[in-house]
Design a protein around this motif. Structure first.
Motif, PDB file in Angstrom:
ATOM      1  N   PRO A  83       0.830  -1.211   0.000  1.00 36.09           N
ATOM      2  CA  PRO A  83       0.000   0.000   0.000  1.00 36.09           C
ATOM      3  C   PRO A  83       0.862   1.257   0.000  1.00 36.09           C
ATOM      4  N   LYS A  84       0.320   2.326  -0.544  1.00 37.52           N
ATOM      5  CA  LYS A  84       1.022   3.614  -0.542  1.00 37.52           C
ATOM      6  C   LYS A  84       1.250   4.123   0.880  1.00 37.52           C
ATOM      7  N   ASN A  85       0.319   3.817   1.766  1.00 33.29           N
ATOM      8  CA  ASN A  85       0.402   4.289   3.140  1.00 33.29           C
ATOM      9  C   ASN A  85      -0.052   3.163   4.059  1.00 33.29           C
ATOM     10  N   SER A  86       0.644   2.973   5.156  1.00 36.56           N
ATOM     11  CA  SER A  86       0.224   2.001   6.154  1.00 36.56           C
ATOM     12  C   SER A  86       0.726   2.474   7.517  1.00 36.56           C
ATOM     13  N   VAL A  87       0.165   1.893   8.544  1.00 34.42           N
ATOM     14  CA  VAL A  87       0.561   2.200   9.910  1.00 34.42           C
ATOM     15  C   VAL A  87       1.658   1.215  10.301  1.00 34.42           C
ATOM     16  N   CYS A  88       2.794   1.719  10.790  1.00 31.49           N
ATOM     17  CA  CYS A  88       3.870   0.850  11.273  1.00 31.49           C
ATOM     18  C   CYS A  88       3.823   0.835  12.792  1.00 31.49           C
ATOM     19  N   LEU A  89       3.696  -0.348  13.346  1.00 31.54           N
ATOM     20  CA  LEU A  89       3.632  -0.530  14.796  1.00 31.54           C
ATOM     21  C   LEU A  89       4.863  -1.297  15.256  1.00 31.54           C
ATOM     22  N   TRP A  90       5.545  -0.777  16.252  1.00 31.23           N
ATOM     23  CA  TRP A  90       6.779  -1.351  16.777  1.00 31.23           C
ATOM     24  C   TRP A  90       6.454  -2.350  17.881  1.00 31.23           C
ATOM     25  N   TYR A  91       6.978  -3.544  17.751  1.00 31.50           N
ATOM     26  CA  TYR A  91       6.818  -4.574  18.772  1.00 31.50           C
ATOM     27  C   TYR A  91       8.206  -5.021  19.220  1.00 31.50           C
ATOM     28  N   THR A  92       8.283  -5.590  20.404  1.00 35.30           N
ATOM     29  CA  THR A  92       9.557  -6.099  20.883  1.00 35.30           C
ATOM     30  C   THR A  92       9.991  -7.273  20.016  1.00 35.30           C
ATOM     31  N   ASP A  93       9.164  -8.335  19.998  1.00 32.94           N
ATOM     32  CA  ASP A  93       9.465  -9.500  19.166  1.00 32.94           C
ATOM     33  C   ASP A  93       8.221 -10.343  18.902  1.00 32.94           C
ATOM     34  N   ASP A  94       7.043  -9.744  19.070  1.00 31.75           N
ATOM     35  CA  ASP A  94       5.811 -10.527  18.974  1.00 31.75           C
ATOM     36  C   ASP A  94       4.781  -9.912  18.020  1.00 31.75           C
ATOM     37  N   ALA A  95       5.257  -9.309  16.948  1.00 30.56           N
ATOM     38  CA  ALA A  95       4.353  -8.712  15.952  1.00 30.56           C
ATOM     39  C   ALA A  95       3.435  -9.762  15.334  1.00 30.56           C
ATOM     40  N   GLU A  96       3.946 -10.953  15.110  1.00 26.95           N
ATOM     41  CA  GLU A  96       3.117 -11.990  14.501  1.00 26.95           C
ATOM     42  C   GLU A  96       1.972 -12.402  15.424  1.00 26.95           C
ATOM     43  N   THR A 143       9.250  -8.525  10.123  1.00 27.12           N
ATOM     44  CA  THR A 143       8.035  -7.732   9.943  1.00 27.12           C
ATOM     45  C   THR A 143       6.853  -8.639   9.629  1.00 27.12           C
ATOM     46  N   VAL A 144       5.677  -8.137   9.937  1.00 26.68           N
ATOM     47  CA  VAL A 144       4.423  -8.816   9.621  1.00 26.68           C
ATOM     48  C   VAL A 144       3.511  -7.773   9.000  1.00 26.68           C
ATOM     49  N   THR A 145       2.961  -8.089   7.857  1.00 24.49           N
ATOM     50  CA  THR A 145       1.969  -7.188   7.252  1.00 24.49           C
ATOM     51  C   THR A 145       0.587  -7.739   7.576  1.00 24.49           C
ATOM     52  N   PHE A 146      -0.319  -6.817   7.914  1.00 24.17           N
ATOM     53  CA  PHE A 146      -1.659  -7.228   8.297  1.00 24.17           C
ATOM     54  C   PHE A 146      -2.634  -6.078   8.099  1.00 24.17           C
ATOM     55  N   MET A 147      -3.908  -6.403   8.175  1.00 24.34           N
ATOM     56  CA  MET A 147      -4.986  -5.417   8.087  1.00 24.34           C
ATOM     57  C   MET A 147      -5.753  -5.449   9.394  1.00 24.34           C
ATOM     58  N   VAL A 148      -6.139  -4.270   9.892  1.00 27.28           N
ATOM     59  CA  VAL A 148      -7.031  -4.152  11.042  1.00 27.28           C
ATOM     60  C   VAL A 148      -8.234  -3.343  10.578  1.00 27.28           C
ATOM     61  N   MET A 149      -9.351  -4.028  10.408  1.00 29.86           N
ATOM     62  CA  MET A 149     -10.586  -3.405   9.946  1.00 29.86           C
ATOM     63  C   MET A 149     -10.340  -2.565   8.679  1.00 29.86           C
ATOM     64  N   GLY A 150      -9.615  -3.154   7.752  1.00 31.48           N
ATOM     65  CA  GLY A 150      -9.357  -2.516   6.473  1.00 31.48           C
ATOM     66  C   GLY A 150      -8.157  -1.586   6.429  1.00 31.48           C
ATOM     67  N   ILE A 151      -7.520  -1.337   7.564  1.00 33.87           N
ATOM     68  CA  ILE A 151      -6.365  -0.437   7.612  1.00 33.87           C
ATOM     69  C   ILE A 151      -5.085  -1.258   7.465  1.00 33.87           C
ATOM     70  N   PRO A 152      -4.283  -0.978   6.434  1.00 38.35           N
ATOM     71  CA  PRO A 152      -3.032  -1.724   6.288  1.00 38.35           C
ATOM     72  C   PRO A 152      -2.023  -1.348   7.365  1.00 38.35           C
ATOM     73  N   CYS A 153      -1.395  -2.366   7.952  1.00 37.75           N
ATOM     74  CA  CYS A 153      -0.423  -2.171   9.025  1.00 37.75           C
ATOM     75  C   CYS A 153       0.814  -3.015   8.766  1.00 37.75           C
ATOM     76  N   LEU A 154       1.894  -2.563   9.345  1.00 43.33           N
ATOM     77  CA  LEU A 154       3.148  -3.308   9.341  1.00 43.33           C
ATOM     78  C   LEU A 154       3.596  -3.429  10.785  1.00 43.33           C
ATOM     79  N   GLY A 155       3.778  -4.646  11.256  1.00 45.98           N
ATOM     80  CA  GLY A 155       4.315  -4.875  12.588  1.00 45.98           C
ATOM     81  C   GLY A 155       5.810  -5.104  12.464  1.00 45.98           C
TER      82      GLY A 155
END
Length: 160
Positions: A5-18, A53-65
């Motif tokens: 996606p052109k834009n996504s939310v990147c969320l920082w996790y310690t080691d448990d993004a998946e 990294t993990v790519t995922f969607m939350v209620m249609g919002i693209p995110c990267l963990g």
């Protein structure tokens, strides 16, 4: 081939993004894990094959963990706001987040076990606040002592 996606939310996790991404996918509609990306070689602080990294969607919002380590933590400066239609939906999301190691806060806010903040906000509340005037004031005053929002109490406050 997947499209980034052109834009996504990147969320920082310690080691448990998946783990977090799988929880979100199981909890919210229109949510899914779309990719798990592993380190192609050893790196400072990690080994080949670790999830980076993990790519995922939350209620249609693209995110990267991003599994970035303990350097940064989440704060309430970022939150997902989930609009709910009734008490049942409000309870379902609130209980899923808080019941999975999260914690309650005030005025419809809670945190998941990874420190991500969520606003579980019934539409009746946002509609009341948008109405303005005395209706908004009554709904606002009714909300202030609440943790999880009680839809019936907000509806009664709207009516006066």
């Amino acid at each position: 081939m997947t499209t980034t996606p052109k834009n996504s939310v990147c969320l920082w996790y310690t080691d448990d993004a998946e783990e977090a991404a799988n929880f979100y996918a199981a909890t919210f509609p229109d949510s899914k894990v779309t990719g798990v990306h592993r380190a192609p070689s050893d790196y400072p602080g990690g080994k080949k094959g670790n999830v980076i990294t993990v790519t995922f969607m939350v209620m249609g919002i693209p995110c990267l963990g991003l599994n970035g380590g303990e350097m940064f933590t989440h704060s309430e400066a970022f939150s997902f706001q989930i609009a709910t239609d009734d008490q049942e939906e409000t309870d379902r999301y609130w209980n899923a987040i808080v019941g999975n190691g999260g914690q309650e806060s005030q005025c419809g806010w809670c945190k998941d076990k990874w420190g991500i903040s969520w606003q579980i906000t019934p539409r009746v509340l946002t509609d009341a606040l948008a109405a303005g005037g005395e209706e908004a004031s009554r709904a606002f005053q009714a909300m202030m002592p609440m943790k999880k929002i009680d839809v019936a109490t907000i509806e009664a406050a709207r009516r006066g």
